[in-house]
Motif scaffolding. Structure first.
Motif, PDB file in Angstrom:
ATOM      1  N   PRO A 120       0.819  -1.195   0.215  1.00  0.00           N
ATOM      2  CA  PRO A 120       0.126   0.039   0.172  1.00  0.00           C
ATOM      3  C   PRO A 120       0.835   1.260   0.078  1.00  0.00           C
ATOM      4  N   GLN A 121       0.442   2.147  -0.853  1.00  0.00           N
ATOM      5  CA  GLN A 121       1.383   3.493  -0.905  1.00  0.00           C
ATOM      6  C   GLN A 121       2.726   3.110  -1.179  1.00  0.00           C
ATOM      7  N   ASP A 122       3.080   2.019  -1.844  1.00  0.00           N
ATOM      8  CA  ASP A 122       4.543   1.503  -2.163  1.00  0.00           C
ATOM      9  C   ASP A 122       5.266   1.410  -0.775  1.00  0.00           C
ATOM     10  N   GLY A 123       4.593   1.312   0.282  1.00  0.00           N
ATOM     11  CA  GLY A 123       5.358   1.161   1.555  1.00  0.00           C
ATOM     12  C   GLY A 123       6.464   0.042   1.659  1.00  0.00           C
ATOM     13  N   ASN A 124       6.339  -1.138   1.204  1.00  0.00           N
ATOM     14  CA  ASN A 124       7.437  -1.964   0.729  1.00  0.00           C
ATOM     15  C   ASN A 124       8.544  -1.479   0.176  1.00  0.00           C
ATOM     16  N   LEU A 125       8.445  -0.860  -0.914  1.00  0.00           N
ATOM     17  CA  LEU A 125       9.550  -0.080  -1.449  1.00  0.00           C
ATOM     18  C   LEU A 125      10.371   0.998  -0.560  1.00  0.00           C
ATOM     19  N   LYS A 126       9.408   1.704   0.149  1.00  0.00           N
ATOM     20  CA  LYS A 126      10.104   2.523   0.913  1.00  0.00           C
ATOM     21  C   LYS A 126      10.872   2.334   1.913  1.00  0.00           C
ATOM     22  N   ILE A 127      10.649   0.949   2.423  1.00  0.00           N
ATOM     23  CA  ILE A 127      11.474   0.268   3.507  1.00  0.00           C
ATOM     24  C   ILE A 127      12.811   0.056   2.933  1.00  0.00           C
ATOM     25  N   ILE A 128      12.805  -0.626   1.725  1.00  0.00           N
ATOM     26  CA  ILE A 128      14.008  -0.778   0.945  1.00  0.00           C
ATOM     27  C   ILE A 128      14.819   0.322   0.700  1.00  0.00           C
ATOM     28  N   GLU A 129      14.077   1.492   0.094  1.00  0.00           N
ATOM     29  CA  GLU A 129      14.656   2.759  -0.008  1.00  0.00           C
ATOM     30  C   GLU A 129      15.512   3.184   1.154  1.00  0.00           C
ATOM     31  N   GLU A 130      14.537   3.191   2.325  1.00  0.00           N
ATOM     32  CA  GLU A 130      15.485   3.691   3.600  1.00  0.00           C
ATOM     33  C   GLU A 130      16.532   2.880   3.912  1.00  0.00           C
ATOM     34  N   ALA A 131      16.266   1.745   4.019  1.00  0.00           N
ATOM     35  CA  ALA A 131      17.335   0.811   4.459  1.00  0.00           C
ATOM     36  C   ALA A 131      18.452   0.673   3.496  1.00  0.00           C
ATOM     37  N   LEU A 132      18.637   0.948   2.239  1.00  0.00           N
ATOM     38  CA  LEU A 132      19.701   0.768   1.412  1.00  0.00           C
ATOM     39  C   LEU A 132      20.218   2.122   0.869  1.00  0.00           C
ATOM     40  N   ASN A 133      19.207   3.278   1.174  1.00  0.00           N
ATOM     41  CA  ASN A 133      19.648   4.531   0.539  1.00  0.00           C
ATOM     42  C   ASN A 133      19.758   4.668  -0.855  1.00  0.00           C
ATOM     43  N   VAL A 134      18.379   3.972  -1.612  1.00  0.00           N
ATOM     44  CA  VAL A 134      18.342   4.047  -3.067  1.00  0.00           C
ATOM     45  C   VAL A 134      17.232   4.587  -3.334  1.00  0.00           C
ATOM     46  N   GLU A 135      16.868   4.767  -4.529  1.00  0.00           N
ATOM     47  CA  GLU A 135      15.636   5.540  -5.081  1.00  0.00           C
ATOM     48  C   GLU A 135      15.024   4.652  -5.974  1.00  0.00           C
ATOM     49  N   ILE A 136      13.854   4.268  -5.713  1.00  0.00           N
ATOM     50  CA  ILE A 136      12.849   3.145  -6.346  1.00  0.00           C
ATOM     51  C   ILE A 136      11.652   3.855  -7.027  1.00  0.00           C
ATOM     52  N   ALA A 137      11.618   3.821  -8.241  1.00  0.00           N
ATOM     53  CA  ALA A 137      10.159   4.311  -8.734  1.00  0.00           C
ATOM     54  C   ALA A 137       9.685   3.000  -9.594  1.00  0.00           C
ATOM     55  N   THR A 138       8.229   3.164  -9.685  1.00  0.00           N
ATOM     56  CA  THR A 138       7.359   2.232 -10.284  1.00  0.00           C
ATOM     57  C   THR A 138       6.721   2.825 -11.401  1.00  0.00           C
ATOM     58  N   PHE A 139       6.789   2.027 -12.584  1.00  0.00           N
ATOM     59  CA  PHE A 139       5.942   2.445 -13.876  1.00  0.00           C
ATOM     60  C   PHE A 139       5.367   1.348 -14.286  1.00  0.00           C
ATOM     61  N   GLY A 140       3.976   1.178 -13.831  1.00  0.00           N
ATOM     62  CA  GLY A 140       3.374  -0.068 -14.349  1.00  0.00           C
ATOM     63  C   GLY A 140       3.742  -1.304 -13.691  1.00  0.00           C
ATOM     64  N   ASN A 141       4.558  -2.423 -14.794  1.00  0.00           N
ATOM     65  CA  ASN A 141       5.118  -3.423 -14.234  1.00  0.00           C
ATOM     66  C   ASN A 141       6.720  -3.256 -14.166  1.00  0.00           C
ATOM     67  N   HIS A 142       6.913  -2.030 -14.451  1.00  0.00           N
ATOM     68  CA  HIS A 142       8.630  -1.749 -14.314  1.00  0.00           C
ATOM     69  C   HIS A 142       8.987  -1.321 -12.889  1.00  0.00           C
ATOM     70  N   ILE A 143      10.026  -1.479 -12.349  1.00  0.00           N
ATOM     71  CA  ILE A 143      10.680  -1.103 -11.110  1.00  0.00           C
ATOM     72  C   ILE A 143      11.955  -0.394 -11.411  1.00  0.00           C
ATOM     73  N   HIS A 144      12.273   1.033 -11.358  1.00  0.00           N
ATOM     74  CA  HIS A 144      13.426   1.525 -11.452  1.00  0.00           C
ATOM     75  C   HIS A 144      14.374   1.753 -10.266  1.00  0.00           C
ATOM     76  N   ILE A 145      15.648   1.278 -10.191  1.00  0.00           N
ATOM     77  CA  ILE A 145      16.445   1.615  -8.857  1.00  0.00           C
ATOM     78  C   ILE A 145      17.647   2.414  -9.125  1.00  0.00           C
ATOM     79  N   LYS A 146      17.971   3.224  -8.402  1.00  0.00           N
ATOM     80  CA  LYS A 146      19.164   4.165  -8.635  1.00  0.00           C
ATOM     81  C   LYS A 146      19.837   4.478  -7.151  1.00  0.00           C
ATOM     82  N   GLY A 147      20.899   4.211  -7.156  1.00  0.00           N
ATOM     83  CA  GLY A 147      21.811   4.414  -5.943  1.00  0.00           C
ATOM     84  C   GLY A 147      23.238   3.916  -6.571  1.00  0.00           C
TER      85      GLY A 147
END
Length: 326
Positions: free
Chosen positions: A20-47
Motif C-alpha cells: 500500500p502506497q509503495d510502503g514495501n519499496l519505501k522500506i527498501i529505499e530507507e534501508a539501502l539509501n536508494v531511489e525506487i520508482a514504479t511505472f506499471g510493471n517496471h521498477i527502476h532502482i537508482k543508487g
C-alpha cells in the motif's frame, strides 16, 4: 551512481510486492539509501552499485514469494534486505527462498542468511550449536523444525529443556508444585509451540507425552530416541550438566543446543558448559555450529541497536583489559 530496471510480468503481483502506497519499496529505499520508482510493471532502482544490487536482489526475492502465494509485510521486506546484504560465503548452498518449515498454523521462512544456514545445519546434522544474542530466532526456528518433523512423522517426540532458575536449579524455594516452579522459566518454549500448533493439539501432545517440556535436571539417566531435543539457555549449564545432556542422544534423534555466551549467569569462576562443549567438540565431525550476530536480530529494530551497543561496549572492555594486562 548506478541504475537498473526490473520488468515484472504480473501486474497484480507487482501491487502485492510494492505494498500500500509503495510502503514495501519505501522500506527498501530507507534501508539501502536508494531511489525506487514504479511505472506499471517496471521498477527502476537508482543508487550506488552495491546498494542497487542489494535492492534488486531483495525485490527479486519478494517477487518470488508473492508469486508462490506468500503474503509479505514489513518483516518479510526487512528480511529480504537483510539476506540480500549477506556475504556470499555466509549463504547456504541452497536457495534461501526454497527453505520453508511447514507447521499447522503457519509456514516459517528464514529472515536472514544466518537463519537459513542454521535451518540447513539442523536438517543435516544430528547435533547443532546455535550461538548468539536474543531475538535472532535460535529457539523459535529449532522448535519450528521439530514441529515440522513431527508432523511429517520423522520423529515421535519433541523434548524442550533449559536450566531452570540458575545452573544449580534450586527450585525448592519457589512457591507451588513442581509445574508451578518450572513453567515460568520454560514459557518461551510454550509460546513457540502455541504459535505453530493449535492450542488443543499442543495440550493433547503434552498430556500424551509426545511433547515434553522439562528442566535440564530431568534429562539425567535417560536415552532420548526418535526425538528432537532442544536445550535452551545452554550458557547456564555447567560442563558436567552439558556432558550429561549431550550423552542422552539416542537412535534417530537430533539435538539443538542454543545459548548466548555473553549472558552467562553462572557463579563467578564456574565455566559455562556451552563454552566447554564448543572447545571440547570443535574437531568432532557431524556437529554443526552457527553463530548469530546483532545483524540477525529479527525482533523490533531497536533490539538490534541495543545488542550492537552492548557488543561494542563488551569489545571495548575486552580491549581495555587486554591493554591493562600487558
Amino acid at each position: 551512481m548506478a541504475e537498473t530496471e526490473l520488468e515484472l510480468f504480473n501486474n497484480q503481483l507487482v501491487q502485492q510486492l510494492v505494498g500500500p502506497q509503495d510502503g514495501n519499496l519505501k522500506i527498501i529505499e530507507e534501508a539501502l539509501n536508494v531511489e525506487i520508482a514504479t511505472f506499471g510493471n517496471h521498477i527502476h532502482i537508482k543508487g550506488n552499485d552495491e546498494a542497487v544490487g542489494q535492492a534488486k536482489s531483495a525485490i527479486d526475492s519478494l517477487y518470488s514469494k508473492v508469486s508462490r502465494g506468500i503474503e509479505i509485510g514489513d518483516q518479510e521486506v526487512r528480511a529480504a534486505v537483510r539476506i540480500s546484504g549477506a556475504e556470499t560465503d555466509q549463504k547456504p548452498k541452497i536457495n534461501i527462498d526454497e527453505i520453508v518449515l511447514k507447521t499447522k498454523k503457519r509456514h516459517i521462512y528464514p529472515r536472514s542468511a544466518t537463519q537459513a544456514q542454521y535451518i540447513v545445519e539442523m536438517m543435516n546434522n544430528e547435533l547443532v550449536f546455535g550461538l548468539g544474542p536474543a531475538g535472532t530466532g535460535k529457539t523459535y526456528l529449532a522448535v519450528a523444525l521439530a514441529v515440522t518433523m513431527m508432523l511429517e512423522g520423522a520423529i515421535d517426540k519433541i523434548i524442550l529443556s533449559r536450566p531452570a532458575v540458575e545452573a544449580g536449579e534450586n527450585l525448592g524455594f519457589l512457591p507451588g508444585d513442581l509445574k508451578d516452579k518450572v513453567d515460568p522459566y520454560l514459557r518461551p518454549l510454550y509460546d513457540a509451540l502455541y504459535e505453530m500448533l493449535p492450542a488443543e493439539q499442543v495440550d493433547k501432545k503434552l498430556a500424551a507425552g509426545e511433547i515434553e517440556i522439562a528442566p535440564l535436571a530431568f534429562m539425567r539417566g535417560r536415552t532420548l530416541s526418535n526425538a528432537f531435543v532442544i536445550l535452551d539457555e545452554a550458557q547456564n549449564t555447567t560442563p558436567m550438566q552439558m556432558k550429561m545432556f549431550l550423552t542422552r542422544l539416542g537412535e534417530n534423534s537430533r539435538m539443538v543446543v542454543n545459548g548466548d555466551l555473553s549472558q552467562v549467569d553462572l557463579p563467578r569462576g564456574v565455566i559455562s558448559g556451552l563454552r566447554d562443549a564448543l572447545d571440547t567438540l570443535h574437531n568432532v565431525k557431524g556437529i554443526g555450529s552457527v553463530t548469530f550476530s546483532a545483524n540477525d536480530v529479527v525482533r523490533h529494530g531497536l533490539v538490534a541497536k541495543i545488542v550492537r551497543a552492548y557488543e561494542q561496549k563488551n569489545h571495548q572492555e575486552e580491549k581495555q583489559n587486554h591493554e591493562n594486562n600487558n
